[in-house]
Design an enzyme around this catalytic site. Structure first.
Site, PDB file in Angstrom:
ATOM      1  N   LYS A 246       0.923  -1.228  -0.006  1.00 28.93           N
ATOM      2  CA  LYS A 246      -0.049  -0.110   0.054  1.00 28.93           C
ATOM      3  C   LYS A 246       0.874   1.335  -0.016  1.00 28.93           C
ATOM      4  O   LYS A 246       0.531   2.075   0.548  1.00 28.93           O
ATOM      5  CB  LYS A 246      -0.964  -0.086   1.115  1.00 28.93           C
ATOM      6  CG  LYS A 246      -1.920  -1.196   1.327  1.00 28.93           C
ATOM      7  CD  LYS A 246      -2.653  -1.381  -0.049  1.00 28.93           C
ATOM      8  CE  LYS A 246      -3.503  -0.456  -0.489  1.00 28.93           C
ATOM      9  NZ  LYS A 246      -4.105  -0.747  -1.996  1.00 28.93           N
TER      10      LYS A 246
ATOM     11  N   HIS B 208       6.995  -7.476  -2.212  1.00 31.55           N
ATOM     12  CA  HIS B 208       6.837  -6.682  -1.122  1.00 31.55           C
ATOM     13  C   HIS B 208       7.958  -7.081  -0.070  1.00 31.55           C
ATOM     14  O   HIS B 208       7.857  -6.739   1.224  1.00 31.55           O
ATOM     15  CB  HIS B 208       5.422  -6.805  -0.552  1.00 31.55           C
ATOM     16  CG  HIS B 208       4.389  -6.258  -1.346  1.00 31.55           C
ATOM     17  ND1 HIS B 208       4.651  -4.767  -1.716  1.00 31.55           N
ATOM     18  CD2 HIS B 208       3.145  -6.648  -1.583  1.00 31.55           C
ATOM     19  CE1 HIS B 208       3.381  -4.626  -2.209  1.00 31.55           C
ATOM     20  NE2 HIS B 208       2.323  -5.627  -2.257  1.00 31.55           N
TER      21      HIS B 208
ATOM     22  N   SER C  36      -4.062   3.338   4.691  1.00 31.32           N
ATOM     23  CA  SER C  36      -4.237   2.433   3.190  1.00 31.32           C
ATOM     24  C   SER C  36      -4.175   1.148   3.420  1.00 31.32           C
ATOM     25  O   SER C  36      -5.284   0.254   3.002  1.00 31.32           O
ATOM     26  CB  SER C  36      -3.264   2.932   2.500  1.00 31.32           C
ATOM     27  OG  SER C  36      -3.739   2.527   1.141  1.00 31.32           O
TER      28      SER C  36
END
Length: 305
Positions: free
Chosen positions: A57, A119, A149
């Site tokens: 995010k 990620h 988020s």
């Protein structure tokens, strides 16, 4: 695309149960990112691969879309209308079962360069990316907007752990009990790696919001690209938040595992939205934790632009 359609059909008929967090090499993870671990670690990078690395995010899809437009917007414009972004820029460590694992999609990418996203914290990145001296584009987002988020994302995404209420979620974020580990460790360890590895371009979400033209110039310089003003304009226009939010090939609306009735995948794309979520007490506690965790780095973030 037959595989993809099959995958999406399975998604609609077999919504997964929420996964649980567990410790994996010192980092909180769920099985979706560890089930295929052997193949992730043995993944063979190529010298011209571009790795897109972010904490969840932090503008991952945004930078993926920008890079895809830069490299293939003119040479293969049909990609933008026929292939969702998650098939153009595979998520390396993902294994959601109902779609092919990220390693498989990456291996089959016909493009050069291959754009691959991760990620993973820097210490878990497959070693072939370093051996091949691949370029890495890292995007970081300030912790306060990032946690907001992430909370809304976990509410609507069934392959994420149950988020609980916002107060518990905030505490979990401060404790680093998030998928892919603590935000603090992620952004600082990639920042440190950049100091010794010249092929990392470290970008800030807030800078991209403030002046995309300037940030695009810096990115192109790093990549050795020299697009015309017209091409740059096309990339900036195509990657504007509202254009991407309404673009079914970019907004993840083709994955029913995400419940858009709860929250859209692309929600606001703003800097400073945390002010609409944090209470005064939460903000004070967060600031205190932040100072303690970030005291040994020169990495600076802005929470407003």
């Amino acid at each position: 695309s037959e595989n993809l359609c099959k995958g999406l059909y399975l998604f609609t008929t077999e919504l997964p149960t929420r996964p649980l967090l567990f410790d994996f090499h010192g980092v909180s993870m769920t099985h979706h990112f560890t089930d295929n671990w052997e193949k992730v670690q043995s993944f063979q990078a190529r010298p011209d691969d571009i790795l897109i690395a972010t904490y969840p995010k932090a503008g991952t899809t945004w930078i993926s879309y920008i890079l895809d437009l830069l490299y293939f917007g003119q040479s293969a414009p049909e990609r933008q209308t026929s292939l969702p972004i998650f098939m153009r820029v595979p998520f390396l460590e993902s294994d959601f079962r109902v779609l092919p694992p990220g390693t498989e999609v990456a291996d089959k990418l016909p493009t050069s360069p291959r754009l691959i996203k991760t990620h993973l914290p820097v210490q878990l990145v497959p070693k072939s990316f370093w051996e091949q001296n691949c370029r890495v584009v890292y995007v970081a987002r300030n912790a306060k907007d990032n946690v907001v988020s992430y909370f809304h994302f976990d509410r609507m995404n069934m392959v994420e752990p149950e988020p609980g209420d916002c107060n518990n979620f905030l505490q979990r974020f401060m404790d680093g009990k998030m998928v892919f580990g603590p935000w603090y460790d992620h952004v600082t360890s990639w920042w440190e790696k950049k100091q010794t590895h010249s092929k990392i371009h470290y970008m800030f979400y807030e800078d991209m919001i403030e002046d995309m033209g300037r940030e695009l110039d810096g990115l192109c310089s790093f990549l050795g690209l020299s697009p015309s003003e017209e091409e740059k304009e096309r990339v900036i226009r195509g990657s504007q938040f509202d254009n991407m939010k309404n673009n079914n090939m970019a907004n993840y609306s083709s994955i029913p595992v995400m419940d858009f009735k709860i929250s859209p995948f692309m929600r606001k794309g703003k800097v400073g939205d945390w002010k609409n979520h944090f209470t005064v007490a939460q903000n004070e506690q967060f600031d205190e934790e932040y100072q303690a965790k970030m005291k040994n780095t020169n990495l600076q973030f802005r929470t407003a632009v």
